[in-house]
Design a protein around this motif. Sequence first.
Motif, PDB file in Angstrom:
ATOM      1  N   ALA A 104      76.988  40.126 -11.600  1.00  0.00           N
ATOM      2  CA  ALA A 104      76.336  39.334 -10.559  1.00  0.00           C
ATOM      3  C   ALA A 104      75.820  38.008 -11.117  1.00  0.00           C
ATOM      4  O   ALA A 104      75.924  36.954 -10.471  1.00  0.00           O
ATOM      5  N   ALA A 105      75.263  38.059 -12.348  1.00  0.00           N
ATOM      6  CA  ALA A 105      74.768  36.835 -12.973  1.00  0.00           C
ATOM      7  C   ALA A 105      75.911  35.882 -13.289  1.00  0.00           C
ATOM      8  O   ALA A 105      75.782  34.659 -13.147  1.00  0.00           O
ATOM      9  N   ALA A 106      77.050  36.435 -13.704  1.00  0.00           N
ATOM     10  CA  ALA A 106      78.218  35.595 -13.982  1.00  0.00           C
ATOM     11  C   ALA A 106      78.747  34.958 -12.696  1.00  0.00           C
ATOM     12  O   ALA A 106      79.127  33.783 -12.679  1.00  0.00           O
ATOM     13  N   GLN A 107      78.751  35.713 -11.616  1.00  0.00           N
ATOM     14  CA  GLN A 107      79.203  35.169 -10.342  1.00  0.00           C
ATOM     15  C   GLN A 107      78.251  34.082  -9.838  1.00  0.00           C
ATOM     16  O   GLN A 107      78.683  33.110  -9.209  1.00  0.00           O
ATOM     17  N   ALA A 108      76.972  34.221 -10.174  1.00  0.00           N
ATOM     18  CA  ALA A 108      75.995  33.197  -9.786  1.00  0.00           C
ATOM     19  C   ALA A 108      76.289  31.880 -10.499  1.00  0.00           C
ATOM     20  O   ALA A 108      76.118  30.797  -9.929  1.00  0.00           O
ATOM     21  N   ILE A 109      76.748  31.977 -11.756  1.00  0.00           N
ATOM     22  CA  ILE A 109      77.136  30.769 -12.487  1.00  0.00           C
ATOM     23  C   ILE A 109      78.322  30.095 -11.807  1.00  0.00           C
ATOM     24  O   ILE A 109      78.361  28.872 -11.632  1.00  0.00           O
ATOM     25  N   LEU A 110      79.303  30.910 -11.395  1.00  0.00           N
ATOM     26  CA  LEU A 110      80.480  30.355 -10.741  1.00  0.00           C
ATOM     27  C   LEU A 110      80.100  29.694  -9.413  1.00  0.00           C
ATOM     28  O   LEU A 110      80.624  28.627  -9.060  1.00  0.00           O
TER      29      LEU A 110
END
Length: 515
Positions: A17-23
């Motif tokens: 989820a945190a990685a998707q927030a970066i994207l």
Amino acid sequence: MDAKVDEVSKAYQELVAAAQAILEARRQPGGENTAAMDAAREAFEQRRKLFAVACDDADALVQSARQSIVSDPGRFVDVVTTPDEDSVRSPTRSSAESSSSSGFGALPDEVLRHILLRLPSAAAAARTSLISRRWRNLWSTLLPKLRFPGVTDLARVGAALRLRVAPVRLLRIESSDRAPDKIVAVLHLAAPLLEGKLCFDVITPAAAAAGAAGTGGAIQIPCFEKATEITIRLRGRLGIQLPPSGVFAKLTALSLSHCRFDDQGQRDLGDAVSSEGCPSLRELRIRDADVVSNLAIRSESLRLVQLSRLEGIRQLTISAPALTELDLYACLLWGMPMVDIFAPALETLHWIMDMSCELLVQAVKKLPAVEILSLRLLTIGHTFGPCVYHLLKMSTGIRELKLKLEDHIADGEVPCSSGCVCYEPQAWKKNNISLNFLQKVEINNLSGAERQIYFVKRLLRWTMPELKTITLSFDPLVTVSEKVSRKLLSFSTPGICMEIYLHRNGTRVKYSAAN
């Protein structure tokens, strides 16, 4: 076990989820340079740390279980290459994979690579295969830097490198395994993969190293055609044989230490590091090694050469027109027949040696335009005047001179006596030099010996009238008489600021004639 799997799965989902927030933040106006992106990155870093902790806890639990059923539980390569069927088919592992497969499928390779880069070693990266099949062997394709600290069996490193299909930018190995065949195997596996830096350090306890020095088979170093930096330290002076052919085309820095160079056959050490073998080499460091008696280095690219504590050299030749720094430390024998150095661009020379002044005069015949001349002189009771005079004669344009004297006499060494060559008539005592640009002089660790006082007197004659300051500091262990201090002050003129520093009760103090 179920609770641990749930914990890892939750930590992983939060990381995704945190990685998707970066994207998502990257797609917003402003892209990388926004407060939202900074907050997303900070959140991702926090989740990555929590995920790493969860993985470590899970790994500890799995390893504990494995110890009860297998005899060699510590081989992480087994986990990567040949996982046991029970672990693959177990409901627990299947549950972990099913719970995270959708997340792994959605996670970009760049994010996985970022996670792997944050792990401390290749072993830690390989252990992520315990979490999901998605991670299995992923480290061998995405991880550009491989670190193997504290390796006790190099066969495991070899097994890991056999899985590697992508180039390696950094390979760092720290091992206590001194088996030459295993070292050779690892180096030959690494050679075609490495496109960056190699650090190979064989760690051996001091007692074992002393007992094994000079023993064991020689290690054949392969040709690293794409490597840019190589550092190899073989404690206990294991033997090295350089490749008989091949070119280290991209190598810019080479450091070899704690080894011996065995019979090289077609190519010796000098040939291997010269332009023919290393056309791009800029920095060469060889330390604590047994080398060939005739070491000849001829390179158009070298900028730095450091040779330290080399045994066996009786003839040294260096021809390096681009060389700017040369360090020679305790690697030349007293009375060595020949030293030939051609380095017209040299800016810094550090030469610490056990050799006579006559040899120095023979070896160094030309220096470039030097502005600061700094010399550390191990005199062992002898005069340093002739050597310094010889160097000053070739450096009349210097603006600053620094001398550090080391006059310590070890057991078995004979101090200077009346029959020594130091007392023979010499040019430095009668000939003058015009040091018209010298403005600052600093001499440290004076003992107060008559020959040192006389050198200061001669130096002041060579430098007047441009000299502005001269600082003289005595050895902390020396008691300096008032007579010596006043004599030194008498050499000065009104235009020169002379400062004399003594040691009183362990404290460095400035001498004043009024006191």
